[in-house]
Write a protein that holds these residues in place. Structure first.
Motif, short mmCIF file in Angstrom:
data_model
loop_
_atom_site.label_atom_id
_atom_site.label_comp_id
_atom_site.label_asym_id
_atom_site.label_seq_id
_atom_site.Cartn_x
_atom_site.Cartn_y
_atom_site.Cartn_z
N MET A 173 0.82 -1.20 0.00
CA MET A 173 0.00 0.00 0.00
C MET A 173 0.86 1.26 0.00
SD MET A 173 -2.83 1.19 2.82
CE MET A 173 -1.52 1.45 4.04
N ILE A 174 1.94 1.25 0.79
CA ILE A 174 2.83 2.41 0.86
C ILE A 174 3.48 2.68 -0.50
CG2 ILE A 174 4.91 3.38 1.90
CD1 ILE A 174 2.57 3.18 3.86
N PHE A 175 4.02 1.64 -1.12
CA PHE A 175 4.70 1.82 -2.41
C PHE A 175 3.71 2.14 -3.52
CE2 PHE A 175 8.00 -0.70 -0.14
CZ PHE A 175 9.00 0.25 -0.20
N TRP A 176 2.48 1.63 -3.38
CA TRP A 176 1.41 1.99 -4.31
C TRP A 176 1.12 3.49 -4.21
CZ3 TRP A 176 -3.65 3.56 -2.77
CH2 TRP A 176 -4.61 3.58 -3.79
N ALA A 177 1.09 4.02 -3.00
CA ALA A 177 0.85 5.45 -2.79
C ALA A 177 1.99 6.28 -3.37
CB ALA A 177 0.66 5.75 -1.31
#
Length: 372
Positions: free
Chosen positions: A15-19
């Motif tokens: 989720m963090i890297f997606w953001a």
């Protein structure tokens, strides 16, 4: 436990890297001055109730708006019992700003939605910008907004940040707000907006009418921002993100732990009612990642080897949070490393209190009791 820890961490990391990928895709908005003849006229709506202790900074910042002929201010007073209205008159009566302070006529459970709906009916201009009464706009806010309006979007998501203050309560809120803002910014960059904040939201008056405003959710006390975002996504509206640090609106955080908990309970209940798919998935991932250290801590009673897992998990999560909060941030945090570390130690416990309290159907906000 190790396997579950790895799975939860990987979901959170994804989720963090997606953001971050989404933030990379967002174009920056410049604050180039727009010729006065091309300036879009905006009605700024500020719902308020008992904001005498918070509203003065907003009033001071509004008086610095550069184009007084293109803006009107509508302060919707929801039965304030303090000196809020008097303060507004005193601050603005000689400012040259076009302003008024109508009384909210409560027709539904959702007083704020009533306030915004009635303000839009009174608004003279085609664009609506909603701000919270404790917000502060920056000098370049107007020019960045005008630049974005030239692209004729239906809805503009505006960035917010917490005003810097000292204390553990504020640190938790500052890191929490920064993380949510970055996740929402990334989602918008990928064309899947999941976060909107009524403290800084702009939309076309015509679009608001085309989706029938808040119709369908007026029985729910909160969620004016997220319900509008849900309608925007469903109607395939043209949604923009005001991606520039010059447009960040600073807001005040809760001043006490009880206020903080009640506010977050409202957010939890709002999320359940809105049921915006991407937002709910994000909320579940964040909740699991933050609660898992508590599970590991209790697991130490049965397996002392989990201490290494707990410490390693916390190290990796704090590192990820620090990366997210600081990546091309529109409002960098002072002492971000310290605040991120402290927040990760405190936030899981506050989250437990919030979730347990949200199981009750009632809550209190601004002196009023609400029931589902």
């Amino acid at each position: 436990m190790i396997t579950i820890s790895v799975i939860i961490f990987l979901i959170y990391a994804e989720m963090i890297f997606w953001a971050i990928r989404g933030i990379q895709k967002l174009p920056l908005v410049t604050a180039d001055a727009i010729p006065s003849e091309a300036s879009q006229k905006v009605s700024i709506v500020i719902p308020l109730r008992n904001e005498a202790q918070r509203i003065s900074p907003l009033l001071d910042s509004l008086k610095l708006l550069p184009d007084l002929q293109s803006v009107e201010l509508i302060f919707m007073d929801d039965s304030s019992e303090d000196s809020s209205v008097t303060l507004i008159h005193k601050a603005l009566e000689d400012s040259g700003l076009d302003y008024r302070i109508p009384k909210v006529i409560r027709k539904h459970t959702a007083a704020k939605k009533d306030a915004i709906t009635q303000a839009i009916a009174l608004a003279k201009h085609p664009w609506i910008a909603t701000l919270d009464a404790d917000a502060i706009i920056q000098p370049a806010w107007w020019d960045t907004l005008q630049k974005a309006l030239q692209q004729t979007p239906d809805l503009i998501l505006g960035p917010i940040a917490l005003q810097t203050e000292q204390g553990l309560l504020h640190w938790v809120q500052e890191v929490e707000t920064a993380g949510i803002s970055q996740l929402g910014r990334g989602a918008a960059g990928l064309g899947r907006p999941t976060v909107a904040n009524g403290a800084h939201l702009i939309y076309s008056k015509a679009w608001f009418a085309s989706v029938n405003g808040f119709e369908g959710n007026l029985h729910i006390a909160s969620g004016d921002d997220m319900f509008l975002l849900k309608k925007a996504v469903a109607s395939e509206a043209k949604i923009h993100y005001l991606n520039t640090g010059e447009a960040v609106v600073k807001v005040q955080g809760a001043t006490s732990w009880p206020e903080y908990f009640w506010q977050r309970v409202r957010w939890v209940k709002k999320s359940k009612e809105v049921a915006l798919q991407g937002s709910n998935r994000m909320g579940i991932a964040v909740t699991l990642a933050n609660l898992w250290p508590i599970v590991l801590l209790f697991g130490l009673k049965f397996d002392s080897s989990l201490k290494t897992v707990l410490l390693f998990y916390l190290f990796l999560k704090i590192t990820l949070d620090f990366i997210l909060i600081n990546y091309r941030s529109l409002a960098p945090l002072h002492d971000a490393a310290t605040k991120t570390f402290v927040a990760n130690l405190l936030y899981p416990w506050t989250l437990v209190v919030i979730l347990v309290r949200s199981l009750n159907h009632s809550y209190r906000w601004k002196g009023r009791a609400y029931k589902k």
